[in-house]
Design a protein around this motif. Sequence first.
Motif, PDB file in Angstrom:
ATOM      1  N   GLU A  59     -46.062   8.901 -19.930  1.00 26.87           N
ATOM      2  CA  GLU A  59     -46.826   8.350 -21.028  1.00 26.87           C
ATOM      3  C   GLU A  59     -47.946   9.280 -21.461  1.00 26.87           C
ATOM      4  O   GLU A  59     -48.304  10.217 -20.764  1.00 26.87           O
ATOM      5  CB  GLU A  59     -47.393   6.983 -20.613  1.00 26.87           C
ATOM      6  CG  GLU A  59     -46.256   6.035 -20.291  1.00 26.87           C
ATOM      7  CD  GLU A  59     -46.617   4.573 -20.387  1.00 26.87           C
ATOM      8  OE1 GLU A  59     -47.806   4.236 -20.457  1.00 26.87           O
ATOM      9  OE2 GLU A  59     -45.682   3.764 -20.405  1.00 26.87           O
ATOM     10  N   SER A  60     -48.470   8.988 -22.620  1.00 28.91           N
ATOM     11  CA  SER A  60     -49.562   9.767 -23.172  1.00 28.91           C
ATOM     12  C   SER A  60     -50.725   9.822 -22.190  1.00 28.91           C
ATOM     13  O   SER A  60     -51.114   8.804 -21.622  1.00 28.91           O
ATOM     14  CB  SER A  60     -49.998   9.109 -24.483  1.00 28.91           C
ATOM     15  OG  SER A  60     -51.072   9.812 -25.016  1.00 28.91           O
ATOM     16  N   LEU A 225     -37.343  10.323 -24.603  1.00 31.07           N
ATOM     17  CA  LEU A 225     -36.374  10.396 -23.515  1.00 31.07           C
ATOM     18  C   LEU A 225     -34.981  10.782 -23.981  1.00 31.07           C
ATOM     19  O   LEU A 225     -34.233  11.414 -23.250  1.00 31.07           O
ATOM     20  CB  LEU A 225     -36.327   9.055 -22.782  1.00 31.07           C
ATOM     21  CG  LEU A 225     -37.562   8.844 -21.921  1.00 31.07           C
ATOM     22  CD1 LEU A 225     -37.850   7.387 -21.727  1.00 31.07           C
ATOM     23  CD2 LEU A 225     -37.395   9.543 -20.583  1.00 31.07           C
ATOM     24  N   TYR A 260     -41.478   2.638 -12.317  1.00 25.93           N
ATOM     25  CA  TYR A 260     -42.002   3.113 -13.598  1.00 25.93           C
ATOM     26  C   TYR A 260     -40.891   3.758 -14.428  1.00 25.93           C
ATOM     27  O   TYR A 260     -40.781   3.518 -15.627  1.00 25.93           O
ATOM     28  CB  TYR A 260     -43.154   4.109 -13.384  1.00 25.93           C
ATOM     29  CG  TYR A 260     -43.588   4.732 -14.685  1.00 25.93           C
ATOM     30  CD1 TYR A 260     -44.135   3.935 -15.694  1.00 25.93           C
ATOM     31  CD2 TYR A 260     -43.420   6.090 -14.940  1.00 25.93           C
ATOM     32  CE1 TYR A 260     -44.493   4.478 -16.916  1.00 25.93           C
ATOM     33  CE2 TYR A 260     -43.772   6.637 -16.152  1.00 25.93           C
ATOM     34  CZ  TYR A 260     -44.312   5.828 -17.128  1.00 25.93           C
ATOM     35  OH  TYR A 260     -44.658   6.368 -18.341  1.00 25.93           O
ATOM     36  N   ALA A 263     -38.918   1.058 -15.935  1.00 27.95           N
ATOM     37  CA  ALA A 263     -39.600   0.432 -17.077  1.00 27.95           C
ATOM     38  C   ALA A 263     -39.549   1.342 -18.302  1.00 27.95           C
ATOM     39  O   ALA A 263     -39.279   0.910 -19.418  1.00 27.95           O
ATOM     40  CB  ALA A 263     -41.055   0.133 -16.711  1.00 27.95           C
ATOM     41  N   LEU A 264     -39.785   2.618 -18.054  1.00 26.34           N
ATOM     42  CA  LEU A 264     -39.804   3.594 -19.144  1.00 26.34           C
ATOM     43  C   LEU A 264     -38.438   3.648 -19.830  1.00 26.34           C
ATOM     44  O   LEU A 264     -38.329   3.557 -21.049  1.00 26.34           O
ATOM     45  CB  LEU A 264     -40.146   4.965 -18.544  1.00 26.34           C
ATOM     46  CG  LEU A 264     -40.542   6.081 -19.487  1.00 26.34           C
ATOM     47  CD1 LEU A 264     -41.844   5.740 -20.194  1.00 26.34           C
ATOM     48  CD2 LEU A 264     -40.707   7.378 -18.697  1.00 26.34           C
ATOM     49  N   LEU A 265     -37.390   3.774 -19.036  1.00 27.42           N
ATOM     50  CA  LEU A 265     -36.054   3.870 -19.614  1.00 27.42           C
ATOM     51  C   LEU A 265     -35.683   2.601 -20.368  1.00 27.42           C
ATOM     52  O   LEU A 265     -35.071   2.651 -21.429  1.00 27.42           O
ATOM     53  CB  LEU A 265     -35.005   4.141 -18.531  1.00 27.42           C
ATOM     54  CG  LEU A 265     -35.068   5.488 -17.827  1.00 27.42           C
ATOM     55  CD1 LEU A 265     -33.874   5.664 -16.904  1.00 27.42           C
ATOM     56  CD2 LEU A 265     -35.126   6.634 -18.815  1.00 27.42           C
ATOM     57  N   ALA A 267     -37.620   0.598 -21.861  1.00 25.48           N
ATOM     58  CA  ALA A 267     -38.466   0.331 -23.026  1.00 25.48           C
ATOM     59  C   ALA A 267     -38.064   1.168 -24.240  1.00 25.48           C
ATOM     60  O   ALA A 267     -38.489   0.902 -25.346  1.00 25.48           O
ATOM     61  CB  ALA A 267     -39.934   0.594 -22.686  1.00 25.48           C
ATOM     62  N   VAL A 268     -37.246   2.201 -24.027  1.00 24.11           N
ATOM     63  CA  VAL A 268     -36.856   3.052 -25.152  1.00 24.11           C
ATOM     64  C   VAL A 268     -35.961   2.262 -26.095  1.00 24.11           C
ATOM     65  O   VAL A 268     -34.934   1.749 -25.686  1.00 24.11           O
ATOM     66  CB  VAL A 268     -36.042   4.275 -24.677  1.00 24.11           C
ATOM     67  CG1 VAL A 268     -35.754   5.201 -25.850  1.00 24.11           C
ATOM     68  CG2 VAL A 268     -36.782   5.006 -23.593  1.00 24.11           C
ATOM     69  N   VAL A 282     -43.182  -3.985 -18.728  1.00 22.64           N
ATOM     70  CA  VAL A 282     -44.320  -3.974 -17.819  1.00 22.64           C
ATOM     71  C   VAL A 282     -45.539  -4.396 -18.611  1.00 22.64           C
ATOM     72  O   VAL A 282     -45.669  -4.065 -19.780  1.00 22.64           O
ATOM     73  CB  VAL A 282     -44.538  -2.608 -17.135  1.00 22.64           C
ATOM     74  CG1 VAL A 282     -43.457  -2.366 -16.108  1.00 22.64           C
ATOM     75  CG2 VAL A 282     -44.590  -1.486 -18.141  1.00 22.64           C
ATOM     76  N   GLY A 284     -49.717  -4.817 -19.340  1.00 23.06           N
ATOM     77  CA  GLY A 284     -50.959  -4.082 -19.154  1.00 23.06           C
ATOM     78  C   GLY A 284     -50.959  -2.673 -19.705  1.00 23.06           C
ATOM     79  O   GLY A 284     -49.930  -2.131 -20.074  1.00 23.06           O
ATOM     80  N   ASP A 285     -52.159  -2.112 -19.768  1.00 19.63           N
ATOM     81  CA  ASP A 285     -52.351  -0.770 -20.290  1.00 19.63           C
ATOM     82  C   ASP A 285     -52.296   0.257 -19.173  1.00 19.63           C
ATOM     83  O   ASP A 285     -52.467  -0.075 -18.010  1.00 19.63           O
ATOM     84  CB  ASP A 285     -53.726  -0.678 -20.969  1.00 19.63           C
ATOM     85  CG  ASP A 285     -53.652  -1.143 -22.409  1.00 19.63           C
ATOM     86  OD1 ASP A 285     -52.554  -1.068 -22.986  1.00 19.63           O
ATOM     87  OD2 ASP A 285     -54.678  -1.579 -22.943  1.00 19.63           O
ATOM     88  N   VAL A 286     -52.109   1.512 -19.563  1.00 21.49           N
ATOM     89  CA  VAL A 286     -52.165   2.596 -18.594  1.00 21.49           C
ATOM     90  C   VAL A 286     -53.616   2.733 -18.133  1.00 21.49           C
ATOM     91  O   VAL A 286     -54.517   2.821 -18.948  1.00 21.49           O
ATOM     92  CB  VAL A 286     -51.710   3.911 -19.249  1.00 21.49           C
ATOM     93  CG1 VAL A 286     -51.650   5.018 -18.228  1.00 21.49           C
ATOM     94  CG2 VAL A 286     -50.355   3.724 -19.924  1.00 21.49           C
ATOM     95  N   ARG A 301     -49.426  -2.241 -12.659  1.00 21.33           N
ATOM     96  CA  ARG A 301     -48.456  -2.725 -13.645  1.00 21.33           C
ATOM     97  C   ARG A 301     -47.087  -2.983 -13.029  1.00 21.33           C
ATOM     98  O   ARG A 301     -46.165  -3.396 -13.716  1.00 21.33           O
ATOM     99  CB  ARG A 301     -48.303  -1.672 -14.760  1.00 21.33           C
ATOM    100  CG  ARG A 301     -49.604  -1.316 -15.441  1.00 21.33           C
ATOM    101  CD  ARG A 301     -49.429  -0.157 -16.396  1.00 21.33           C
ATOM    102  NE  ARG A 301     -48.738  -0.544 -17.614  1.00 21.33           N
ATOM    103  CZ  ARG A 301     -48.140   0.324 -18.435  1.00 21.33           C
ATOM    104  NH1 ARG A 301     -48.137   1.608 -18.139  1.00 21.33           N
ATOM    105  NH2 ARG A 301     -47.546  -0.091 -19.512  1.00 21.33           N
TER     106      ARG A 301
END
Lengths: 330, 349
Positions: A59-60, A225, A260, A263-265, A267-268, A282, A284-286, A301
């Motif tokens: 993430e950023s 991704l 993580y 979650a990342l995969l 969310a795309v 997930v 909440g914020d980073v 998270r």
Amino acid sequence: MPVSEMQVAMSAPVVEVRDLKKHFPIRKGLLRRTVGNVFAVDGVSFSIQPGETLGLVGESGCGKTTVGRTVLRLVEPTGGSIMVRGEDITHLGKKALRPYRREMQIVFQDPFSSLNPRMRAGTIVGEPLKIHGIADGAERERMVARLFDRVGLRAQQMKNFPHEFSGGQRQRISIARALALNPKLIVADEPVSALDVSIQAQVINLMMDLQREEGLAYLFISHNLAVVEHISHRIAVMYLGRIVEYADKVTLFTRPQHPYTEALLSAVPVPDPALKRNKHMVEGDVPSPVRPPPGCHFHTRCPYAIDRCRVESPPLKDVGDGQLVACHLR
Amino acid sequence: MSPMTAQIAEKVEAAPRRRSIGEVVLTVDDLQTVFYTRAGMVRAVDRVSFALKAGETLAIVGESGCGKSITALSLLRLIPDPPGRIVGGKVVLEGTDLLSLSEPAMRKVRGNRVSMIFQEPMTSLNPVLTVGRQISQALMMHQGMSKAAAMERAVEMLRLVKVPEPAQRVKEYPHQLSGGMRQRVMIAMALSCNPRVLIADEPTTALDVTIQAQILDLILELQNQLGTAVILITHDLGVVAETAQRVIVMYAGRKVEEATVEELFARPLHPYTRGLMASIPRLGLMRNQTVETGRLQEIPGMVPPLFDLPAGCAYAPRCALADDRCRAEYPPFEEKRDAHWAACWHAGE
Ligand SMILES: Nc1ncnc2c1ncn2[C@@H]1O[C@H](COP(=O)(O)OP(=O)(O)OP(=O)(O)O)[C@@H](O)[C@H]1O
Ligand SMILES: Nc1ncnc2c1ncn2[C@@H]1O[C@H](COP(=O)(O)OP(=O)(O)OP(=O)(O)O)[C@@H](O)[C@H]1O
Ligand code: SF4
Ligand SMILES: [Mg+2]
Ligand SMILES: [Mg+2]
């Protein structure tokens, strides 16, 4: 055909970093006292073989750019080591660093601000040749013309200024400049993020062609991704300054092991309206890298977090087939 | 196979195109917006028409500079004049032609019946006002609420968009919030007056995918509850596939294709749309497909400058199907299949 796995496995790495750290001090007040640190990169290790692309995602603000810049020593590391062809370059002085600098180039995200608007495209691409005293005059012209040709630009366009090019063409200029010194490694920091999808393909194809022809290695930084899946051989997933998962492409995308990554995969967004995916949302914020959570950085998270995750930082360990995962549950 | 991929694989079924889609709330008819620049007149929006129904999401996609944002800003009459001007067309919101309203009357529409989430949250939030003040101002102005009631509603809106500790957050300034949080504040602000139409211009481009997923879900959820119609402007075809029911494709200021989302992705007719779909890498591995390492399809060349468009089809210089007629005559925007329109002499070939 991409460089075969065999070839990749047999040669020495182009670059290898171990336990790389970069902490940016936060200064306050008149005396500029250090009141804290941004733990931008906090113990990252990886290696890249000739002809290999390592995708770096996350993430950023998780530290991808800082990793890329530290590897090139554009940013001084706080800790850890950087080896190039087996030589430790972590503490080399400016002069001793020069030959290594030539071998590692960088291409930036923004093709609009990374090129000097008052310089002609040909001058921009020829600049490294000038700085390193490699070629002059007509000889340099000829080399630049050849570089233009290699990235699919016309030699006549050497006279033009950056604003006369499209975003994709500008990114080609950046790549031509990076290629001028025959590097072994190019750190590509979000090289297609600022481009239209239709132009993005032009740049990705060019990078893959160059890799095939020259055996170039890439550290390919991106948060897209799909692009990373397309171009990479291996992938490192970062979260808040640390690598949480590191695996070859197929393993990572078919058997992600870190929550993580999962979650990342998931969310795309997938460009196919016929597919309904079950998202692992997930909440909440980073968290801030100034005060990263104790224990596993992801525990705030993570849907699976247990007590141990909140206190103890999980090491990156091999879960089989060279897939490295930093999670207490694996 | 991990639990995740298993779930993805087993869920291959038509996405529920949810909610009841209602009456037409907004019609845009032959909208034309131009900019007078030194290089010449730019037709940023050239005869764009569409209708929007309550509860539906209409996506607008297309190359950077094709006129998506200017279309949106024209609906709200926020075009800077000079250099820009709306020179033709109608924008009718539930019976009222917005283009013929007086400016004071238009001000009552903006942020109230039609509201917008802008491309860059930081530039559209006021840095010197607390988040609570910014949300409550609109409520006081449009809904005639008292200061206290408006502030209470601001807290409620922040809770609705899942900002943690909303009572505390209303007292904070934009710079004290993370990017994702700011974007949520923008959404709270845009939705606070229950608009009939919400325009979301790249609402998630600046965000990470996990946060993006949260925000898009939120917009959908609120849209479901309130029946708001949404115009979603984005570059991301993945976002379009997951959130919209209908899609408009723009190229060089014009609408070149329109269809339902399923139809458009299954049978793109315009060569530009086809090029767009073919040029995106697909995350095949996640769907148990083979590793894709071949060349991506490129769309050669670039968009022509809008002040110097070719005589015929604007896409002709980049189009593999272009012939003499394409170069001479602009193709009409026609219904080529049931509820599927395109402007191309060789649509679907
Ligand atoms: N020169 C600097 N001084 C202080 N903090 C910095 C500096 N450069 C980066 N940081 C901080 O370090 C962290 C990592 O930043 P970095 O730019 O490496 O992230 P990134 O993963 O590249 O993010 P993005 O995807 O947004 O480009 C961030 O919190 C950032 O604010
Ligand atoms: N202030 C202005 N002066 C002159 N021309 C303008 C101005 N604003 C916009 N334009 C022109 O209008 C066209 C449409 O712009 P618009 O912002 O709608 O593009 P867009 O489709 O939203 O692109 P992006 O995806 O990059 O946001 C652009 O090509 C631009 O040249
Ligand atoms: S009208 Fe002709 S040039 Fe235009 S998109 Fe269709 S085939 Fe291509
Ligand atoms: Mg970065
Ligand atoms: Mg725009």
